[in-house]
Write a protein that holds these residues in place. Structure first.
Motif, PDB file in Angstrom:
ATOM      1  N   LEU A   1      53.575  29.402  87.507  1.00 19.80           N
ATOM      2  CA  LEU A   1      52.919  28.216  88.065  1.00 19.80           C
ATOM      3  C   LEU A   1      52.293  27.371  86.965  1.00 19.80           C
ATOM      4  O   LEU A   1      52.391  26.132  86.980  1.00 19.80           O
ATOM      5  CB  LEU A   1      51.865  28.659  89.079  1.00 19.80           C
ATOM      6  N   LYS A   2      51.674  28.036  85.988  1.00 13.35           N
ATOM      7  CA  LYS A   2      51.070  27.297  84.874  1.00 13.35           C
ATOM      8  C   LYS A   2      52.130  26.486  84.131  1.00 13.35           C
ATOM      9  O   LYS A   2      51.909  25.312  83.800  1.00 13.35           O
ATOM     10  CB  LYS A   2      50.392  28.273  83.911  1.00 13.35           C
ATOM     11  N   ARG A   3      53.289  27.088  83.895  1.00 16.20           N
ATOM     12  CA  ARG A   3      54.360  26.362  83.205  1.00 16.20           C
ATOM     13  C   ARG A   3      54.931  25.255  84.079  1.00 16.20           C
ATOM     14  O   ARG A   3      55.303  24.190  83.574  1.00 16.20           O
ATOM     15  CB  ARG A   3      55.457  27.347  82.804  1.00 16.20           C
ATOM     16  N   ALA A   4      55.006  25.504  85.376  1.00 15.14           N
ATOM     17  CA  ALA A   4      55.589  24.511  86.282  1.00 15.14           C
ATOM     18  C   ALA A   4      54.779  23.221  86.304  1.00 15.14           C
ATOM     19  O   ALA A   4      55.343  22.122  86.382  1.00 15.14           O
ATOM     20  CB  ALA A   4      55.704  25.094  87.691  1.00 15.14           C
ATOM     21  N   ILE A   5      53.447  23.327  86.220  1.00 16.00           N
ATOM     22  CA  ILE A   5      52.598  22.135  86.341  1.00 16.00           C
ATOM     23  C   ILE A   5      52.157  21.597  84.986  1.00 16.00           C
ATOM     24  O   ILE A   5      51.258  20.751  84.916  1.00 16.00           O
ATOM     25  CB  ILE A   5      51.357  22.416  87.212  1.00 16.00           C
ATOM     26  N   LYS A   6      52.782  22.056  83.905  1.00 14.07           N
ATOM     27  CA  LYS A   6      52.291  21.699  82.563  1.00 14.07           C
ATOM     28  C   LYS A   6      52.305  20.194  82.314  1.00 14.07           C
ATOM     29  O   LYS A   6      51.475  19.687  81.552  1.00 14.07           O
ATOM     30  CB  LYS A   6      53.095  22.425  81.494  1.00 14.07           C
ATOM     31  N   THR A   7      53.227  19.474  82.959  1.00 15.50           N
ATOM     32  CA  THR A   7      53.265  18.022  82.738  1.00 15.50           C
ATOM     33  C   THR A   7      52.060  17.308  83.340  1.00 15.50           C
ATOM     34  O   THR A   7      51.790  16.158  83.012  1.00 15.50           O
ATOM     35  CB  THR A   7      54.550  17.414  83.328  1.00 15.50           C
ATOM     36  N   SER A   8      51.335  17.994  84.217  1.00 16.97           N
ATOM     37  CA  SER A   8      50.138  17.391  84.822  1.00 16.97           C
ATOM     38  C   SER A   8      48.942  17.443  83.879  1.00 16.97           C
ATOM     39  O   SER A   8      47.933  16.770  84.129  1.00 16.97           O
ATOM     40  CB  SER A   8      49.774  18.124  86.111  1.00 16.97           C
ATOM     41  N   ASN A   9      49.058  18.266  82.816  1.00 15.69           N
ATOM     42  CA  ASN A   9      47.953  18.491  81.868  1.00 15.69           C
ATOM     43  C   ASN A   9      46.724  19.093  82.541  1.00 15.69           C
ATOM     44  O   ASN A   9      45.588  18.911  82.073  1.00 15.69           O
ATOM     45  CB  ASN A   9      47.568  17.183  81.152  1.00 15.69           C
ATOM     46  N   LEU A  10      46.940  19.788  83.656  1.00 16.03           N
ATOM     47  CA  LEU A  10      45.856  20.447  84.368  1.00 16.03           C
ATOM     48  C   LEU A  10      45.919  21.950  84.125  1.00 16.03           C
ATOM     49  O   LEU A  10      46.999  22.537  84.066  1.00 16.03           O
ATOM     50  CB  LEU A  10      45.959  20.200  85.877  1.00 16.03           C
ATOM     51  N   SER A  11      44.758  22.562  84.002  1.00 17.36           N
ATOM     52  CA  SER A  11      44.713  24.015  84.040  1.00 17.36           C
ATOM     53  C   SER A  11      44.913  24.456  85.483  1.00 17.36           C
ATOM     54  O   SER A  11      44.819  23.643  86.426  1.00 17.36           O
ATOM     55  CB  SER A  11      43.361  24.518  83.526  1.00 17.36           C
ATOM     56  N   LEU A  12      45.177  25.736  85.693  1.00 20.96           N
ATOM     57  CA  LEU A  12      45.305  26.219  87.065  1.00 20.96           C
ATOM     58  C   LEU A  12      43.989  26.073  87.821  1.00 20.96           C
ATOM     59  O   LEU A  12      43.983  25.815  89.030  1.00 20.96           O
ATOM     60  CB  LEU A  12      45.762  27.675  87.069  1.00 20.96           C
ATOM     61  N   SER A  13      42.871  26.237  87.126  1.00 21.52           N
ATOM     62  CA  SER A  13      41.569  26.046  87.766  1.00 21.52           C
ATOM     63  C   SER A  13      41.403  24.609  88.236  1.00 21.52           C
ATOM     64  O   SER A  13      40.915  24.350  89.348  1.00 21.52           O
ATOM     65  CB  SER A  13      40.439  26.411  86.788  1.00 21.52           C
ATOM     66  N   ASP A  14      41.825  23.650  87.401  1.00 25.43           N
ATOM     67  CA  ASP A  14      41.759  22.240  87.792  1.00 25.43           C
ATOM     68  C   ASP A  14      42.700  21.956  88.960  1.00 25.43           C
ATOM     69  O   ASP A  14      42.357  21.193  89.876  1.00 25.43           O
ATOM     70  CB  ASP A  14      42.125  21.341  86.611  1.00 25.43           C
ATOM     71  N   TYR A  15      43.878  22.560  88.912  1.00 31.58           N
ATOM     72  CA  TYR A  15      44.854  22.339  89.981  1.00 31.58           C
ATOM     73  C   TYR A  15      44.334  22.890  91.304  1.00 31.58           C
ATOM     74  O   TYR A  15      44.460  22.254  92.356  1.00 31.58           O
ATOM     75  CB  TYR A  15      46.183  23.000  89.609  1.00 31.58           C
ATOM     76  N   LEU A  16      43.715  24.068  91.259  1.00 31.02           N
ATOM     77  CA  LEU A  16      43.112  24.631  92.458  1.00 31.02           C
ATOM     78  C   LEU A  16      41.985  23.736  92.968  1.00 31.02           C
ATOM     79  O   LEU A  16      41.831  23.540  94.176  1.00 31.02           O
ATOM     80  CB  LEU A  16      42.590  26.044  92.164  1.00 31.02           C
ATOM     81  N   SER A  17      41.208  23.183  92.040  1.00 34.54           N
ATOM     82  CA  SER A  17      40.128  22.266  92.426  1.00 34.54           C
ATOM     83  C   SER A  17      40.675  21.081  93.210  1.00 34.54           C
ATOM     84  O   SER A  17      40.163  20.723  94.282  1.00 34.54           O
ATOM     85  CB  SER A  17      39.388  21.761  91.188  1.00 34.54           C
ATOM     86  N   GLN A  18      41.724  20.456  92.666  1.00 28.36           N
ATOM     87  CA  GLN A  18      42.266  19.238  93.262  1.00 28.36           C
ATOM     88  C   GLN A  18      43.045  19.489  94.550  1.00 28.36           C
ATOM     89  O   GLN A  18      42.993  18.684  95.477  1.00 28.36           O
ATOM     90  CB  GLN A  18      43.164  18.520  92.254  1.00 28.36           C
ATOM     91  N   ARG A  19      43.766  20.625  94.607  1.00 32.86           N
ATOM     92  CA  ARG A  19      44.685  20.840  95.733  1.00 32.86           C
ATOM     93  C   ARG A  19      44.082  21.594  96.900  1.00 32.86           C
ATOM     94  O   ARG A  19      44.517  21.451  98.040  1.00 32.86           O
ATOM     95  CB  ARG A  19      45.946  21.553  95.255  1.00 32.86           C
ATOM     96  N   LEU A  20      43.033  22.404  96.642  1.00 24.12           N
ATOM     97  CA  LEU A  20      42.424  23.166  97.739  1.00 24.12           C
ATOM     98  C   LEU A  20      40.912  23.005  97.803  1.00 24.12           C
ATOM     99  O   LEU A  20      40.366  22.709  98.862  1.00 24.12           O
ATOM    100  CB  LEU A  20      42.769  24.660  97.595  1.00 24.12           C
TER     101      LEU A  20
END
Length: 250
Positions: free
Chosen positions: A168-187
């Protein structure tokens, strides 16, 4: 994990009106519970707290975090970072192109990848403590072998979820978000969680997706309600449930 504007859970008309049975109360105390919450019709029907714990006390999720990782994979599919759950994991983990040939994201999530793993919490020499206390979980999970045909056997595996976390970390790498940031924004922010949360990482900064999100009971209840509502929250679609209907091997 950063919260946004708090959206409080509504209280049921019978909120805390009916006491828990004495055997249940005894059990919760004996198990050193932090909190106990029951939702009914999307509202808080009962909540109670124990010892020094309060409604805002943060406790470790342990393996409930595994569900969050799969939810975030669903979000990544919605966002176009991943095509679908049947996509080969080697698209994101080319190191495993031969060793895990044919393994899909769905199989990794469902722990049917065929990974050779011993989920043992009692032996200090087993792989599980090495994963938990090791400094580099990425290298460790990429080194695991695969001894059975993918999709043929279910075996509970924290390493499978950590490998999914890396994917998942590699999949979203173009977003420049950490997984913690992605969790913040998406959930965390769309669900109106009541506080920031903490996500443990290894020494390299990779989130430990199989075990270690610290938050309180209300926020876990919101995730449970999201699952119950098939990705809907207060009339809005947070995640489109495009999950395959898997029949787990016996």
């Amino acid at each position: 994990i950063q919260a946004g504007d708090h959206q409080a859970f509504a209280r049921h008309a019978q909120y805390n009106a009916i006491p828990l049975s004495q055997p249940l109360q005894n059990y919760l105390v004996e198990q050193k519970s932090a909190a106990f919450m029951i939702l009914k019709d999307g509202k808080v029907w009962h909540e109670s707290y124990y010892g020094a714990y309060t409604s805002r006390s943060q406790t470790n999720s342990f393996s409930m975090a595994k569900t969050v990782i799969t939810l975030l994979v669903g979000a990544a599919i919605d966002d176009g970072y991943i095509k679908h759950f049947d996509q080969p994991i080697s698209d994101f983990l080319p190191e495993l192109k031969e060793r895990a040939k044919g393994v899909t994201i769905a199989q990794l999530s469902a722990m049917t990848s065929g990974m050779d793993w011993d989920e043992n919490y009692y032996s200090p020499f087993s792989a599980t403590p090495k994963l938990y206390y090791g400094s580099d979980s990425e290298t460790f999970v990429l080194e695991q072998s695969y001894h059975q045909k993918s999709g043929a056997t279910y075996y509970y595996s924290s390493a499978s979820t950590q490998l999914l976390t890396l994917l998942l970390k590699r999949a979203i790498k173009t977003s420049n978000l950490s997984l913690s940031d992605y969790l913040s924004q998406r959930l965390w922010q769309p669900l109106g969680m009541n506080d920031d949360a903490l996500w443990h990482t290894d020494e390299q900064g990779l989130e430990l997706g199989y075990c270690c999100i610290s938050t309180n009971v209300e926020n876990w209840a919101k995730i449970a309600q999201l699952l119950l509502n098939d990705g809907q929250w207060q009339g809005q679609t947070i995640i489109t449930f495009s999950y395959p209907h898997l029949t787990l091997p016996t």
